[in-house]
Design a protein around this motif. Structure first.
Motif, mmCIF file in Angstrom:
data_model
loop_
_atom_site.group_PDB
_atom_site.id
_atom_site.type_symbol
_atom_site.label_atom_id
_atom_site.label_comp_id
_atom_site.label_asym_id
_atom_site.label_seq_id
_atom_site.Cartn_x
_atom_site.Cartn_y
_atom_site.Cartn_z
ATOM 1 N N GLY A 51 35.048 35.293 45.384
ATOM 2 C CA GLY A 51 35.861 35.731 46.834
ATOM 3 C C GLY A 51 35.598 34.348 47.806
ATOM 4 O O GLY A 51 36.356 34.252 48.700
ATOM 5 N N ASP A 100 39.209 47.149 41.236
ATOM 6 C CA ASP A 100 39.258 45.746 42.125
ATOM 7 C C ASP A 100 38.434 44.852 41.660
ATOM 8 O O ASP A 100 37.205 44.650 42.253
ATOM 9 C CB ASP A 100 38.724 46.491 43.353
ATOM 10 C CG ASP A 100 38.631 45.675 44.571
ATOM 11 O OD1 ASP A 100 39.021 44.522 44.646
ATOM 12 O OD2 ASP A 100 38.348 46.079 45.627
ATOM 13 N N GLY A 102 36.558 41.327 41.032
ATOM 14 C CA GLY A 102 36.389 40.244 41.838
ATOM 15 C C GLY A 102 37.190 39.051 41.790
ATOM 16 O O GLY A 102 37.025 38.218 42.616
ATOM 17 N N CYS A 103 37.769 38.801 40.610
ATOM 18 C CA CYS A 103 38.323 37.453 40.287
ATOM 19 C C CYS A 103 39.741 37.637 41.145
ATOM 20 O O CYS A 103 40.422 36.504 41.433
ATOM 21 C CB CYS A 103 38.734 37.343 38.902
ATOM 22 S SG CYS A 103 39.723 38.647 38.045
ATOM 23 N N VAL A 105 41.470 37.549 44.224
ATOM 24 C CA VAL A 105 41.110 36.758 45.554
ATOM 25 C C VAL A 105 42.265 36.713 46.497
ATOM 26 O O VAL A 105 42.199 35.964 47.570
ATOM 27 C CB VAL A 105 40.362 35.375 45.467
ATOM 28 C CG1 VAL A 105 39.157 35.551 44.465
ATOM 29 C CG2 VAL A 105 41.218 34.478 44.576
ATOM 30 N N ALA A 139 31.635 40.364 52.369
ATOM 31 C CA ALA A 139 30.692 40.931 51.608
ATOM 32 C C ALA A 139 29.660 41.843 51.793
ATOM 33 O O ALA A 139 29.194 42.694 50.927
ATOM 34 C CB ALA A 139 29.901 39.521 51.248
#
Length: 183
Positions: A51, A100, A102-103, A105, A139
């Motif tokens: 992210g 969802d 994390g990769c 972005v 975050a």
């Protein structure tokens, strides 16, 4: 002999279930245009803080794009990027088998572009502050960002909207802090 039970609404699905969860790779990135977009043109493949890397890519690409496009054209780019990104996030999440991941972005890219589009002009220090604030809100998921993150989960259009939505709320929070700081 008992009759065969009819399927319930829960058992009937309009789209096939997602595959088993998989890790993204360069092969996955290039396998479909939606993957390429959703993974931020490869920035989402970063093994460390994808992210943050995606947001850095957004910042650098914005600095380049602002020399080629007018303010109005950049706004249209963000709007079109949101519509295309909604589709791309849905396809990539489904193909990864994670609601969802994390990769993905593209949500960070669009949200940070929106921040820069609305907050510019500002110097490098202001841009760095905007970057830090956005990463913090995205975050930490405090308050409205955490609420937004919980609203739209799953696969398909609803889940893809959720991928984008919490980052837009984080962008709003960032812009609110910048506005309060300026005034």
């Amino acid at each position: 002999m008992s009759p065969v039970p009819l399927p319930t609404v829960v058992e009937v699905q309009q789209t096939p279930p997602p595959p088993s969860p998989r890790r993204p790779s360069a092969r996955f990135l290039l396998a479909h245009p939606a993957h390429f977009i959703a993974l931020g043109f490869g920035s989402g493949l970063s093994p460390w803080a994808p992210g943050t890397v995606g947001t850095l890519w957004a910042w650098v690409s914005w600095l380049v794009l602002q020399h080629w496009f007018s303010v109005a054209e950049l706004g249209l780019l963000i709007a079109a990027g949101t519509l295309v990104g909604w589709w791309a996030c849905a396809v990539a999440a489904h193909n990864l088998g994670v609601a969802d991941p994390g990769c993905i972005v593209w949500d960070e890219v669009l949200a940070f572009w929106l921040i820069l589009w609305l907050a510019m002009p500002m110097g490098l220090l202001g841009q760095a502050l905007a970057f830090a604030l956005f990463r913090y809100f995205d975050a930490a998921k405090l308050g409205p960002v955490g609420w937004a993150d919980k609203q739209f989960k799953g696969f398909g259009a609803r889940g893809a909207f959720g991928i984008l939505f919490d980052d837009f709320v984080a962008a709003f929070c960032t812009l609110l802090v910048i506005a309060l700081w300026r005034f």
